[in-house]
Write a protein that holds these residues in place. Structure first.
Motif, PDB file in Angstrom:
ATOM      1  N   LYS A   6       0.817  -1.215   0.000  1.00 19.52           N
ATOM      2  CA  LYS A   6       0.000   0.000   0.000  1.00 19.52           C
ATOM      3  C   LYS A   6       0.850   1.265   0.000  1.00 19.52           C
ATOM      4  N   ASN A   7       1.909   1.289   0.812  1.00 20.27           N
ATOM      5  CA  ASN A   7       2.673   2.523   1.009  1.00 20.27           C
ATOM      6  C   ASN A   7       3.838   2.716   0.051  1.00 20.27           C
ATOM      7  N   VAL A   8       4.363   1.644  -0.511  1.00 21.65           N
ATOM      8  CA  VAL A   8       5.540   1.746  -1.375  1.00 21.65           C
ATOM      9  C   VAL A   8       5.286   1.114  -2.744  1.00 21.65           C
ATOM     10  N   GLY A   9       4.891  -0.125  -2.746  1.00 20.70           N
ATOM     11  CA  GLY A   9       4.788  -0.906  -3.978  1.00 20.70           C
ATOM     12  C   GLY A   9       3.884  -0.298  -5.035  1.00 20.70           C
ATOM     13  N   ARG A  10       2.689   0.056  -4.662  1.00 22.44           N
ATOM     14  CA  ARG A  10       1.742   0.613  -5.644  1.00 22.44           C
ATOM     15  C   ARG A  10       2.242   1.949  -6.207  1.00 22.44           C
ATOM     16  N   ARG A  11       2.813   2.781  -5.339  1.00 16.45           N
ATOM     17  CA  ARG A  11       3.337   4.075  -5.797  1.00 16.45           C
ATOM     18  C   ARG A  11       4.462   3.867  -6.797  1.00 16.45           C
ATOM     19  N   ARG A  12       5.366   2.948  -6.516  1.00 24.45           N
ATOM     20  CA  ARG A  12       6.491   2.699  -7.415  1.00 24.45           C
ATOM     21  C   ARG A  12       6.017   2.107  -8.745  1.00 24.45           C
ATOM     22  N   LEU A  26      14.573   5.167 -21.299  1.00 25.47           N
ATOM     23  CA  LEU A  26      13.879   3.908 -21.079  1.00 25.47           C
ATOM     24  C   LEU A  26      14.792   2.893 -20.392  1.00 25.47           C
ATOM     25  N   LEU A  27      16.044   2.848 -20.800  1.00 22.97           N
ATOM     26  CA  LEU A  27      17.013   1.944 -20.166  1.00 22.97           C
ATOM     27  C   LEU A  27      17.239   2.331 -18.708  1.00 22.97           C
ATOM     28  N   GLN A  28      17.242   3.626 -18.432  1.00 20.26           N
ATOM     29  CA  GLN A  28      17.368   4.094 -17.045  1.00 20.26           C
ATOM     30  C   GLN A  28      16.155   3.653 -16.222  1.00 20.26           C
ATOM     31  N   THR A  29      14.976   3.796 -16.816  1.00 18.41           N
ATOM     32  CA  THR A  29      13.746   3.360 -16.145  1.00 18.41           C
ATOM     33  C   THR A  29      13.791   1.855 -15.888  1.00 18.41           C
ATOM     34  N   GLN A  30      14.274   1.102 -16.886  1.00 24.96           N
ATOM     35  CA  GLN A  30      14.369  -0.350 -16.733  1.00 24.96           C
ATOM     36  C   GLN A  30      15.323  -0.709 -15.597  1.00 24.96           C
ATOM     37  N   LYS A  31      16.428  -0.010 -15.504  1.00 16.37           N
ATOM     38  CA  LYS A  31      17.396  -0.272 -14.434  1.00 16.37           C
ATOM     39  C   LYS A  31      16.768  -0.003 -13.062  1.00 16.37           C
ATOM     40  N   GLN A  32      16.090   1.128 -12.941  1.00 14.14           N
ATOM     41  CA  GLN A  32      15.427   1.458 -11.685  1.00 14.14           C
ATOM     42  C   GLN A  32      14.337   0.441 -11.356  1.00 14.14           C
ATOM     43  N   PHE A  33      13.603   0.013 -12.378  1.00 12.90           N
ATOM     44  CA  PHE A  33      12.547  -0.966 -12.153  1.00 12.90           C
ATOM     45  C   PHE A  33      13.139  -2.294 -11.685  1.00 12.90           C
ATOM     46  N   ALA A  40      10.382  -5.920  -4.552  1.00  9.82           N
ATOM     47  CA  ALA A  40       8.956  -6.241  -4.648  1.00  9.82           C
ATOM     48  C   ALA A  40       8.733  -7.746  -4.759  1.00  9.82           C
ATOM     49  N   SER A  41       9.568  -8.427  -5.528  1.00 10.90           N
ATOM     50  CA  SER A  41       9.435  -9.880  -5.679  1.00 10.90           C
ATOM     51  C   SER A  41       9.673 -10.586  -4.345  1.00 10.90           C
ATOM     52  N   GLU A  42      10.578 -10.059  -3.552  1.00 12.53           N
ATOM     53  CA  GLU A  42      10.816 -10.625  -2.221  1.00 12.53           C
ATOM     54  C   GLU A  42       9.585 -10.442  -1.335  1.00 12.53           C
ATOM     55  N   ASP A  87       4.400  -8.383 -12.566  1.00  9.80           N
ATOM     56  CA  ASP A  87       4.759  -9.193 -13.744  1.00  9.80           C
ATOM     57  C   ASP A  87       4.441  -8.458 -15.043  1.00  9.80           C
ATOM     58  N   GLU A  88       3.278  -7.835 -15.100  1.00 15.15           N
ATOM     59  CA  GLU A  88       2.878  -7.104 -16.310  1.00 15.15           C
ATOM     60  C   GLU A  88       3.816  -5.937 -16.591  1.00 15.15           C
ATOM     61  N   HIS A  89       4.197  -5.201 -15.566  1.00 10.72           N
ATOM     62  CA  HIS A  89       5.130  -4.082 -15.741  1.00 10.72           C
ATOM     63  C   HIS A  89       6.490  -4.586 -16.203  1.00 10.72           C
ATOM     64  N   ARG A  90       6.947  -5.668 -15.612  1.00 10.42           N
ATOM     65  CA  ARG A  90       8.240  -6.242 -15.993  1.00 10.42           C
ATOM     66  C   ARG A  90       8.236  -6.596 -17.477  1.00 10.42           C
ATOM     67  N   HIS A  91       7.184  -7.253 -17.922  1.00  8.30           N
ATOM     68  CA  HIS A  91       7.057  -7.668 -19.325  1.00  8.30           C
ATOM     69  C   HIS A  91       6.947  -6.443 -20.238  1.00  8.30           C
ATOM     70  N   ARG A  92       6.145  -5.480 -19.843  1.00  7.89           N
ATOM     71  CA  ARG A  92       5.922  -4.277 -20.657  1.00  7.89           C
ATOM     72  C   ARG A  92       7.218  -3.491 -20.844  1.00  7.89           C
ATOM     73  N   ILE A  93       7.972  -3.309 -19.792  1.00 13.21           N
ATOM     74  CA  ILE A  93       9.229  -2.567 -19.893  1.00 13.21           C
ATOM     75  C   ILE A  93      10.215  -3.315 -20.774  1.00 13.21           C
ATOM     76  N   CYS A  94      10.321  -4.615 -20.580  1.00 12.17           N
ATOM     77  CA  CYS A  94      11.236  -5.430 -21.384  1.00 12.17           C
ATOM     78  C   CYS A  94      10.873  -5.359 -22.860  1.00 12.17           C
ATOM     79  N   GLU A  95       9.610  -5.521 -23.187  1.00 11.43           N
ATOM     80  CA  GLU A  95       9.175  -5.484 -24.582  1.00 11.43           C
ATOM     81  C   GLU A  95       9.356  -4.096 -25.187  1.00 11.43           C
ATOM     82  N   THR A  96       9.125  -3.062 -24.403  1.00 11.90           N
ATOM     83  CA  THR A  96       9.304  -1.701 -24.911  1.00 11.90           C
ATOM     84  C   THR A  96      10.773  -1.426 -25.200  1.00 11.90           C
ATOM     85  N   VAL A  97      11.664  -1.873 -24.325  1.00 12.28           N
ATOM     86  CA  VAL A  97      13.103  -1.716 -24.572  1.00 12.28           C
ATOM     87  C   VAL A  97      13.492  -2.447 -25.853  1.00 12.28           C
TER      88      VAL A  97
END
Length: 119
Positions: A6-12, A26-33, A40-42, A87-97
């Motif tokens: 609620k406090n971190v994950g959704r905002r990020r 985009l590569l910078q965004t991917q690195k930060q993600f 988040a996975s943990e 998972d969707e964000h991970r896939h979307r960023i990877c495909e966009t890169v």
């Protein structure tokens, strides 16, 4: 885990919704993600483990347990939704890169072809 979502994950996750217009950004965004994704996975893993431990309480029937079962289902739904969005964000960023890298190669090839035609 629920508090972190609620406090971190959704905002990020919201911060990574708008992907930049340049490959460099985009590569910078991917690195930060990726850094966020590890954390988040943990949290997703820990939440799933905690919920699994709580499953054994599902068989108890009591008026007192009903309110806890409702809260438990709410946390389960929240965790599932967040993990799916991750998972969707991970896939979307990877495909966009990959798409931006492809366009850069096409643009480079087109420039080289135009230069060869000029000479």
């Amino acid at each position: 885990v629920s508090s972190w979502i609620k406090n971190v994950g959704r905002r990020r996750l919201r911060e990574t919704c708008n992907l930049d217009d340049s490959l460099e950004m985009l590569l910078q965004t991917q690195k930060q993600f990726r850094e966020f994704d590890l954390v988040a996975s943990e949290y997703c893993r820990r939440g799933q483990e905690a919920l699994k431990k709580m499953d054994r309480w599902e068989d108890f029937s009591s008026v007192d347990m009903d309110s806890y079962k409702g809260k438990l289902q709410s946390h389960r739904d929240e965790l599932e939704e967040f993990c799916t969005q991750l998972d969707e964000h991970r896939h979307r960023i990877c495909e966009t890169v990959r798409l931006y890298e492809f366009f850069d190669k096409v643009r480079e090839g087109s420039c080289c072809t135009q230069e060869a035609v000029k000479t």
